[in-house]
Design a protein around this motif. Structure first.
Motif, PDB file in Angstrom:
ATOM      1  N   TYR A   1       0.813  -1.208   0.000  1.00 42.94           N
ATOM      2  CA  TYR A   1       0.000   0.000   0.000  1.00 42.94           C
ATOM      3  C   TYR A   1       0.855   1.270   0.000  1.00 42.94           C
ATOM      4  CZ  TYR A   1      -4.570  -2.230   0.678  1.00 42.94           C
ATOM      5  OH  TYR A   1      -5.745  -2.944   0.503  1.00 42.94           O
ATOM      6  N   GLY A   2       2.161   1.121  -0.104  1.00 41.64           N
ATOM      7  CA  GLY A   2       3.036   2.281  -0.194  1.00 41.64           C
ATOM      8  C   GLY A   2       3.517   2.836   1.119  1.00 41.64           C
ATOM      9  N   PHE A   3       3.366   2.079   2.223  1.00 44.75           N
ATOM     10  CA  PHE A   3       3.827   2.531   3.531  1.00 44.75           C
ATOM     11  C   PHE A   3       5.261   2.028   3.769  1.00 44.75           C
ATOM     12  CE2 PHE A   3      -0.706   2.805   3.791  1.00 44.75           C
ATOM     13  CZ  PHE A   3      -0.968   3.875   4.643  1.00 44.75           C
ATOM     14  N   SER A   4       6.054   2.852   4.430  1.00 44.49           N
ATOM     15  CA  SER A   4       7.428   2.498   4.757  1.00 44.49           C
ATOM     16  C   SER A   4       7.554   2.254   6.255  1.00 44.49           C
ATOM     17  CB  SER A   4       8.388   3.628   4.346  1.00 44.49           C
ATOM     18  OG  SER A   4       8.314   3.873   2.952  1.00 44.49           O
ATOM     19  N   PRO A   5       8.499   1.393   6.669  1.00 43.42           N
ATOM     20  CA  PRO A   5       8.618   1.088   8.106  1.00 43.42           C
ATOM     21  C   PRO A   5       9.236   2.233   8.894  1.00 43.42           C
ATOM     22  CG  PRO A   5      10.345  -0.020   6.882  1.00 43.42           C
ATOM     23  CD  PRO A   5       9.442   0.617   5.858  1.00 43.42           C
ATOM     24  N   LEU A   6       8.790   2.389  10.111  1.00 43.40           N
ATOM     25  CA  LEU A   6       9.362   3.352  11.053  1.00 43.40           C
ATOM     26  C   LEU A   6       9.529   2.654  12.393  1.00 43.40           C
ATOM     27  CD1 LEU A   6      10.165   6.317  11.835  1.00 43.40           C
ATOM     28  CD2 LEU A   6       7.782   6.622  12.543  1.00 43.40           C
ATOM     29  N   VAL A   7      10.713   2.771  12.979  1.00 41.60           N
ATOM     30  CA  VAL A   7      10.972   2.199  14.300  1.00 41.60           C
ATOM     31  C   VAL A   7      11.285   3.352  15.247  1.00 41.60           C
ATOM     32  CG1 VAL A   7      12.411   0.653  15.683  1.00 41.60           C
ATOM     33  CG2 VAL A   7      11.862   0.059  13.301  1.00 41.60           C
TER      34      VAL A   7
ATOM     35  N   LYS B   1       3.743   8.329   4.653  1.00 41.50           N
ATOM     36  CA  LYS B   1       3.029   7.087   4.924  1.00 41.50           C
ATOM     37  C   LYS B   1       3.992   6.092   5.569  1.00 41.50           C
ATOM     38  CE  LYS B   1       0.506   5.543   1.587  1.00 41.50           C
ATOM     39  NZ  LYS B   1       0.010   5.147   0.247  1.00 41.50           N
ATOM     40  N   VAL B   2       3.784   5.816   6.839  1.00 46.83           N
ATOM     41  CA  VAL B   2       4.673   4.912   7.574  1.00 46.83           C
ATOM     42  C   VAL B   2       3.848   3.887   8.347  1.00 46.83           C
ATOM     43  CG1 VAL B   2       6.553   6.587   7.787  1.00 46.83           C
ATOM     44  CG2 VAL B   2       4.797   6.477   9.572  1.00 46.83           C
ATOM     45  N   PHE B   3       4.483   2.736   8.617  1.00 37.14           N
ATOM     46  CA  PHE B   3       3.847   1.746   9.485  1.00 37.14           C
ATOM     47  C   PHE B   3       4.833   1.348  10.572  1.00 37.14           C
ATOM     48  CE2 PHE B   3       6.087  -1.020   6.502  1.00 37.14           C
ATOM     49  CZ  PHE B   3       6.527  -2.086   7.295  1.00 37.14           C
ATOM     50  N   TYR B   4       4.300   0.809  11.655  1.00 33.34           N
ATOM     51  CA  TYR B   4       5.126   0.416  12.794  1.00 33.34           C
ATOM     52  C   TYR B   4       4.581  -0.869  13.389  1.00 33.34           C
ATOM     53  CZ  TYR B   4       1.261   2.731  15.236  1.00 33.34           C
ATOM     54  OH  TYR B   4       0.011   3.101  15.668  1.00 33.34           O
ATOM     55  N   LEU B   5       5.398  -1.553  14.096  1.00 37.28           N
ATOM     56  CA  LEU B   5       4.989  -2.743  14.842  1.00 37.28           C
ATOM     57  C   LEU B   5       5.962  -2.947  15.988  1.00 37.28           C
ATOM     58  CD1 LEU B   5       7.201  -5.022  13.637  1.00 37.28           C
ATOM     59  CD2 LEU B   5       5.587  -4.996  11.748  1.00 37.28           C
TER      60      LEU B   5
END
Length: 272
Positions: free
Chosen positions: A38-44, A108-112
Protein backbone atom coordinates in the motif's frame (compact mmCIF):
# COMPACT_ATOMS: atom_id res chain seq x y z
CA UNK A 1 14.87 -10.09 55.93
CA UNK A 2 15.36 -10.09 52.18
CA UNK A 3 12.48 -10.99 49.91
CA UNK A 4 12.68 -14.07 47.76
CA UNK A 5 13.54 -13.37 44.10
CA UNK A 6 10.69 -13.61 41.60
CA UNK A 7 11.63 -16.03 38.83
CA UNK A 8 8.47 -15.46 36.83
CA UNK A 9 7.30 -12.98 34.22
CA UNK A 10 5.77 -9.82 35.72
CA UNK A 11 1.98 -9.73 36.02
CA UNK A 12 0.39 -8.82 32.71
CA UNK A 13 3.33 -10.03 30.62
CA UNK A 14 4.23 -13.41 29.19
CA UNK A 15 7.02 -15.24 27.43
CA UNK A 16 6.56 -16.05 23.77
CA UNK A 17 7.91 -19.56 23.48
CA UNK A 18 9.03 -20.72 20.02
CA UNK A 19 5.60 -21.72 18.64
CA UNK A 20 3.94 -18.54 19.89
CA UNK A 21 6.89 -16.40 18.79
CA UNK A 22 6.71 -17.86 15.27
CA UNK A 23 2.99 -17.05 15.14
CA UNK A 24 3.57 -13.46 16.25
CA UNK A 25 6.40 -12.97 13.75
CA UNK A 26 4.22 -14.38 10.98
CA UNK A 27 1.40 -12.01 11.99
CA UNK A 28 3.74 -9.01 11.93
CA UNK A 29 5.32 -10.18 8.68
CA UNK A 30 1.92 -10.35 6.98
CA UNK A 31 1.14 -6.80 8.09
CA UNK A 32 4.55 -5.50 7.03
CA UNK A 33 4.28 -7.05 3.57
CA UNK A 34 0.74 -5.73 3.04
CA UNK A 35 1.58 -2.22 4.31
CA UNK A 36 4.48 -2.04 1.84
CA UNK A 37 2.12 -2.99 -1.00
CA UNK A 38 0.00 0.00 0.00
CA UNK A 39 3.04 2.28 -0.19
CA UNK A 40 3.83 2.53 3.53
CA UNK A 41 7.43 2.50 4.76
CA UNK A 42 8.62 1.09 8.11
CA UNK A 43 9.36 3.35 11.05
CA UNK A 44 10.97 2.20 14.30
CA UNK A 45 10.73 4.55 17.30
CA UNK A 46 12.24 4.10 20.79
CA UNK A 47 10.53 1.86 23.32
CA UNK A 48 10.42 4.83 25.70
CA UNK A 49 9.96 8.55 25.15
CA UNK A 50 10.01 11.75 27.16
CA UNK A 51 6.73 11.69 29.09
CA UNK A 52 5.52 14.97 27.58
CA UNK A 53 5.35 13.30 24.15
CA UNK A 54 2.33 11.36 25.40
CA UNK A 55 0.95 14.04 27.74
CA UNK A 56 0.78 16.55 24.90
CA UNK A 57 0.12 14.17 22.03
CA UNK A 58 -2.40 11.80 23.59
CA UNK A 59 -3.89 14.33 26.02
CA UNK A 60 -3.50 14.87 29.76
CA UNK A 61 -7.22 14.19 30.34
CA UNK A 62 -7.12 10.70 28.80
CA UNK A 63 -7.20 7.44 30.72
CA UNK A 64 -3.92 6.43 29.09
CA UNK A 65 -2.08 9.38 30.62
CA UNK A 66 -3.98 9.46 33.93
CA UNK A 67 -4.03 5.77 34.75
CA UNK A 68 -2.18 3.51 32.36
CA UNK A 69 1.33 4.74 31.59
CA UNK A 70 4.53 3.17 32.89
CA UNK A 71 6.40 6.35 33.82
CA UNK A 72 9.75 6.56 35.59
CA UNK A 73 12.56 9.01 36.32
CA UNK A 74 15.85 8.10 34.68
CA UNK A 75 19.23 8.61 36.34
CA UNK A 76 19.22 12.20 35.10
CA UNK A 77 15.87 12.77 36.86
CA UNK A 78 14.09 13.11 33.50
CA UNK A 79 10.57 11.74 33.27
CA UNK A 80 10.38 8.89 30.75
CA UNK A 81 7.46 6.68 29.72
CA UNK A 82 7.31 3.27 28.09
CA UNK A 83 5.42 3.58 24.82
CA UNK A 84 1.65 3.01 25.45
CA UNK A 85 0.60 3.63 21.84
CA UNK A 86 2.13 4.32 18.45
CA UNK A 87 0.81 7.56 16.98
CA UNK A 88 2.41 10.10 19.35
CA UNK A 89 5.96 8.75 18.74
CA UNK A 90 5.32 8.82 14.98
CA UNK A 91 4.30 12.47 15.19
CA UNK A 92 7.32 13.27 17.36
CA UNK A 93 9.57 11.73 14.69
CA UNK A 94 7.71 13.64 11.95
CA UNK A 95 8.37 16.94 13.70
CA UNK A 96 11.90 16.19 14.92
CA UNK A 97 13.17 15.19 11.49
CA UNK A 98 11.43 18.01 9.59
CA UNK A 99 9.44 15.65 7.39
CA UNK A 100 6.77 18.27 6.83
CA UNK A 101 9.34 20.58 5.21
CA UNK A 102 10.42 17.98 2.67
CA UNK A 103 7.40 18.50 0.44
CA UNK A 104 7.01 14.74 0.06
CA UNK A 105 3.61 14.40 1.67
CA UNK A 106 1.67 12.51 2.78
CA UNK A 107 4.23 10.69 4.89
CA UNK A 108 3.03 7.09 4.92
CA UNK A 109 4.67 4.91 7.57
CA UNK A 110 3.85 1.75 9.48
CA UNK A 111 5.13 0.42 12.79
CA UNK A 112 4.99 -2.74 14.84
CA UNK A 113 6.33 -3.73 18.22
CA UNK A 114 5.63 -3.91 21.95
CA UNK A 115 3.54 -1.37 23.88
CA UNK A 116 2.90 -1.11 27.62
CA UNK A 117 -0.18 -0.04 29.58
CA UNK A 118 -0.87 -0.56 33.28
CA UNK A 119 -4.28 -2.15 32.97
CA UNK A 120 -6.05 -4.94 34.81
CA UNK A 121 -4.93 -8.11 32.99
CA UNK A 122 -7.83 -10.04 31.49
CA UNK A 123 -8.58 -12.27 28.51
CA UNK A 124 -7.15 -10.63 25.41
CA UNK A 125 -5.64 -7.70 27.33
CA UNK A 126 -2.14 -7.67 28.78
CA UNK A 127 0.07 -4.97 30.25
CA UNK A 128 2.69 -5.69 27.61
CA UNK A 129 1.23 -6.27 24.16
CA UNK A 130 2.30 -6.05 20.55
CA UNK A 131 0.64 -3.65 18.16
CA UNK A 132 0.76 -2.87 14.46
CA UNK A 133 -0.36 0.42 12.95
CA UNK A 134 -0.03 2.80 10.03
CA UNK A 135 -0.23 6.56 9.63
CA UNK A 136 -0.75 8.90 6.66
CA UNK A 137 0.41 12.38 7.68
CA UNK A 138 0.24 15.63 5.77
CA UNK A 139 -2.89 15.39 3.62
CA UNK A 140 -6.56 16.02 4.38
CA UNK A 141 -7.66 14.03 1.32
CA UNK A 142 -10.33 11.52 2.41
CA UNK A 143 -8.82 8.90 0.09
CA UNK A 144 -6.10 8.31 2.67
CA UNK A 145 -8.68 7.52 5.36
CA UNK A 146 -10.25 5.06 2.93
CA UNK A 147 -6.84 3.56 2.18
CA UNK A 148 -6.06 2.97 5.86
CA UNK A 149 -9.41 1.30 6.50
CA UNK A 150 -8.94 -0.84 3.40
CA UNK A 151 -5.46 -1.84 4.60
CA UNK A 152 -6.89 -3.14 7.88
CA UNK A 153 -9.77 -4.91 6.11
CA UNK A 154 -7.37 -6.70 3.74
CA UNK A 155 -5.13 -7.61 6.67
CA UNK A 156 -8.06 -9.32 8.39
CA UNK A 157 -8.80 -11.12 5.12
CA UNK A 158 -5.24 -12.44 4.99
CA UNK A 159 -5.55 -13.67 8.55
CA UNK A 160 -8.88 -15.31 7.61
CA UNK A 161 -10.71 -13.35 10.30
CA UNK A 162 -14.28 -13.10 9.06
CA UNK A 163 -16.39 -12.32 12.14
CA UNK A 164 -15.62 -8.58 11.99
CA UNK A 165 -17.88 -5.55 11.77
CA UNK A 166 -16.49 -2.14 10.83
CA UNK A 167 -18.03 0.73 12.79
CA UNK A 168 -17.40 4.31 11.65
CA UNK A 169 -18.16 7.78 12.93
CA UNK A 170 -16.80 11.28 12.48
CA UNK A 171 -15.46 13.34 15.38
CA UNK A 172 -15.37 16.60 13.46
CA UNK A 173 -12.36 18.90 13.49
CA UNK A 174 -11.03 21.84 15.48
CA UNK A 175 -13.77 24.02 14.01
CA UNK A 176 -16.89 22.00 14.88
CA UNK A 177 -15.84 19.54 17.59
CA UNK A 178 -15.51 22.08 20.45
CA UNK A 179 -19.11 23.21 19.95
CA UNK A 180 -20.32 19.62 19.89
CA UNK A 181 -18.32 18.73 23.00
CA UNK A 182 -19.87 21.70 24.80
CA UNK A 183 -23.40 20.77 23.70
CA UNK A 184 -22.88 17.15 24.75
CA UNK A 185 -21.49 18.18 28.16
CA UNK A 186 -24.49 20.48 28.69
CA UNK A 187 -26.89 17.63 27.83
CA UNK A 188 -25.21 15.21 30.24
CA UNK A 189 -25.06 17.81 33.03
CA UNK A 190 -28.81 18.37 32.62
CA UNK A 191 -29.46 14.63 32.71
CA UNK A 192 -27.41 14.33 35.90
CA UNK A 193 -29.51 17.03 37.59
CA UNK A 194 -32.75 15.24 36.65
CA UNK A 195 -31.72 11.62 37.29
CA UNK A 196 -28.58 10.50 39.13
CA UNK A 197 -24.83 11.21 39.32
CA UNK A 198 -22.19 9.92 36.96
CA UNK A 199 -19.55 7.48 38.14
CA UNK A 200 -16.36 9.02 39.52
CA UNK A 201 -14.45 8.55 36.24
CA UNK A 202 -17.20 10.14 34.17
CA UNK A 203 -17.55 13.03 36.62
CA UNK A 204 -13.89 13.79 35.88
CA UNK A 205 -14.42 13.24 32.15
CA UNK A 206 -17.35 15.69 32.15
CA UNK A 207 -14.93 18.40 33.30
CA UNK A 208 -11.91 17.42 31.22
CA UNK A 209 -12.95 15.41 28.15
CA UNK A 210 -16.76 14.96 27.96
CA UNK A 211 -16.85 12.75 24.87
CA UNK A 212 -15.02 10.00 26.75
CA UNK A 213 -18.25 9.43 28.69
CA UNK A 214 -19.41 7.48 25.63
CA UNK A 215 -16.68 4.92 26.45
CA UNK A 216 -18.11 4.13 29.88
CA UNK A 217 -19.61 0.65 30.18
CA UNK A 218 -21.55 1.34 33.39
CA UNK A 219 -25.34 1.19 32.75
CA UNK A 220 -26.06 4.32 34.78
CA UNK A 221 -23.67 6.46 32.74
CA UNK A 222 -24.84 4.99 29.44
CA UNK A 223 -28.44 5.77 30.43
CA UNK A 224 -27.54 9.43 30.97
CA UNK A 225 -26.27 9.72 27.37
CA UNK A 226 -29.40 8.31 25.77
CA UNK A 227 -30.90 10.89 23.44
CA UNK A 228 -27.75 13.04 23.49
CA UNK A 229 -26.83 14.98 20.34
CA UNK A 230 -24.46 13.08 18.05
CA UNK A 231 -21.22 14.25 16.52
CA UNK A 232 -22.45 13.63 12.98
CA UNK A 233 -25.39 15.99 13.56
CA UNK A 234 -22.94 18.73 14.55
CA UNK A 235 -20.40 18.49 11.72
CA UNK A 236 -19.43 21.59 9.79
CA UNK A 237 -19.80 21.64 6.00
CA UNK A 238 -16.17 20.62 5.35
CA UNK A 239 -16.39 17.66 7.75
CA UNK A 240 -19.69 16.53 6.24
CA UNK A 241 -18.09 16.58 2.78
CA UNK A 242 -15.06 14.66 4.08
CA UNK A 243 -17.16 12.02 5.85
CA UNK A 244 -19.42 11.49 2.85
CA UNK A 245 -16.33 11.03 0.66
CA UNK A 246 -14.96 8.41 3.07
CA UNK A 247 -18.25 6.49 3.06
CA UNK A 248 -18.48 6.67 -0.73
CA UNK A 249 -14.89 5.50 -1.06
CA UNK A 250 -15.47 2.50 1.21
CA UNK A 251 -18.59 1.51 -0.72
CA UNK A 252 -16.69 1.80 -4.01
CA UNK A 253 -14.05 -0.74 -2.90
CA UNK A 254 -16.56 -3.11 -1.30
CA UNK A 255 -15.76 -2.49 2.38
CA UNK A 256 -18.92 -2.87 4.45
CA UNK A 257 -19.48 -0.60 7.45
CA UNK A 258 -22.09 0.57 9.94
CA UNK A 259 -22.47 4.09 11.29
CA UNK A 260 -22.10 4.11 15.10
CA UNK A 261 -22.80 7.58 16.59
CA UNK A 262 -21.50 6.49 20.03
CA UNK A 263 -18.09 5.56 18.63
CA UNK A 264 -15.58 8.08 19.96
CA UNK A 265 -11.89 8.20 20.72
CA UNK A 266 -10.79 10.42 23.57
CA UNK A 267 -7.23 10.94 22.32
CA UNK A 268 -6.61 14.58 21.58
CA UNK A 269 -4.98 14.06 18.19
CA UNK A 270 -8.04 12.55 16.50
CA UNK A 271 -9.96 14.64 13.97
CA UNK A 272 -12.73 13.66 11.58
Amino acid sequence: MTSRPHFSAPKGTRDLLPDDADEVLQFEGEFSALARLYGFSPLVTPAFEHTEVFERGVGEATDIVNKEMYTFADRGDRSMTLRPEGTAPVMRAFIEHGIGKSGQLPWKVFYLGPMWRYERPQAGRMREFRQVGAESIGSADPQYDVELVDLVARFFDRLQISDVELLINSMGDEQCRPAYSKAFASFVAGAVEKRHPLCDDCTRRLRQNPLRIFDCKKPGCRELTEGAPTAVESLCADCIEHFEAVKSGLRAIGVSFRLEPRLVRGLDYYTR
